[in-house]
Design an enzyme around this catalytic site. Sequence first.
Site, short mmCIF file in Angstrom:
data_model
loop_
_atom_site.label_atom_id
_atom_site.label_comp_id
_atom_site.label_asym_id
_atom_site.label_seq_id
_atom_site.Cartn_x
_atom_site.Cartn_y
_atom_site.Cartn_z
N SER A 116 34.49 32.22 39.99
CA SER A 116 35.72 31.43 40.13
C SER A 116 35.52 30.33 41.17
CB SER A 116 36.89 32.33 40.56
OG SER A 116 37.12 33.33 39.59
N LYS A 164 43.00 36.81 50.12
CA LYS A 164 42.04 35.74 49.81
C LYS A 164 42.72 34.40 49.63
CE LYS A 164 38.56 38.69 47.75
NZ LYS A 164 37.76 39.01 46.59
N ARG A 218 26.77 40.55 38.57
CA ARG A 218 25.99 39.37 38.19
C ARG A 218 24.58 39.43 38.78
NH1 ARG A 218 30.65 35.62 40.37
NH2 ARG A 218 30.33 37.23 41.91
N HIS A 239 34.45 36.37 33.09
CA HIS A 239 35.49 37.42 33.03
C HIS A 239 35.82 37.75 31.57
CE1 HIS A 239 36.81 35.74 37.15
NE2 HIS A 239 36.34 36.94 37.38
O1 PNS Z 1 37.85 39.62 41.94
P1 PNS Z 1 37.72 40.29 43.27
O2 PNS Z 1 38.38 39.47 44.35
O3 PNS Z 1 36.29 40.64 43.61
O4 PNS Z 1 38.53 41.70 43.15
C1 PNS Z 1 38.66 42.55 44.27
C2 PNS Z 1 39.68 43.68 43.98
C3 PNS Z 1 41.01 43.11 43.59
C4 PNS Z 1 39.15 44.56 42.88
C5 PNS Z 1 39.80 44.52 45.29
O5 PNS Z 1 40.08 43.65 46.37
C6 PNS Z 1 40.88 45.60 45.24
O6 PNS Z 1 40.79 46.54 44.49
N1 PNS Z 1 41.93 45.45 46.07
C7 PNS Z 1 43.04 46.38 46.12
C8 PNS Z 1 43.10 47.12 47.45
C9 PNS Z 1 42.29 48.40 47.41
O7 PNS Z 1 42.46 49.25 46.55
N2 PNS Z 1 41.36 48.56 48.39
C10 PNS Z 1 40.53 49.74 48.50
C11 PNS Z 1 39.25 49.67 47.69
S1 PNS Z 1 38.10 48.57 48.42
#
Ligand code: PNS
Length: 163
Positions: free
Chosen positions: A128, A41, A90, A17
């Site tokens: 993570s 999560k 990745r 990150h």
């Molecule tokens: O690190 P991660 O868990 O892969 O991040 C995921 C994240 C936070 C980017 C994604 O879950 C997110 O944007 N959530 C907010 C809800 C949202 O906007 N959903 C619609 C798009 S999929």
Amino acid sequence: MNIAVYPGTFDPCTNGHLSIIRRTAAVFDRVYVAILNNSGKNPLFTLEERIDYLKRITADIPNVEVECFSGLLIDYVHQKNAQVIIRGLRAVSDFEYEFQMALTNRKLAPDVETLFMATEARYSYLSSSIVKEVAALGGCLDDLVPECIRADIEEKINKMGEL
Ligand code: PNS
């Protein structure tokens, strides 16, 4: 001003990150590292811990701000007047989920672009979840997480093991 949002769960943040944050900060005027607050999560680290770790590891990067958000990512992106969402890629295994998210966000907000940044090869295995597993089993976190937060991550995970 070119503004990017780098969103994620960051449970916890890793050297992978940090590498994406540094590289994004080198090409955008401002970067908001945005931690999702209402994740289904069920993160191991509290929101406060995740904010604290990200603030510490980015303290030397002046154009980076660490915040949290809840609700739709694109609403946060609009609120920050950002034009771009950054996601690290990745491996091919990341692609399907990332593509789905990028297309959903594009459908919701055609004015916002998702840019994928290829991870540095040396961090291409890192996540993570891997950090949590290695720490829980007593492995060494050297090179996996930034030095300044390593002890805190180890301590938290060791404490969880004692419960
Ligand atoms: O690190 P991660 O868990 O892969 O991040 C995921 C994240 C936070 C980017 C994604 O879950 C997110 O944007 N959530 C907010 C809800 C949202 O906007 N959903 C619609 C798009 S999929």
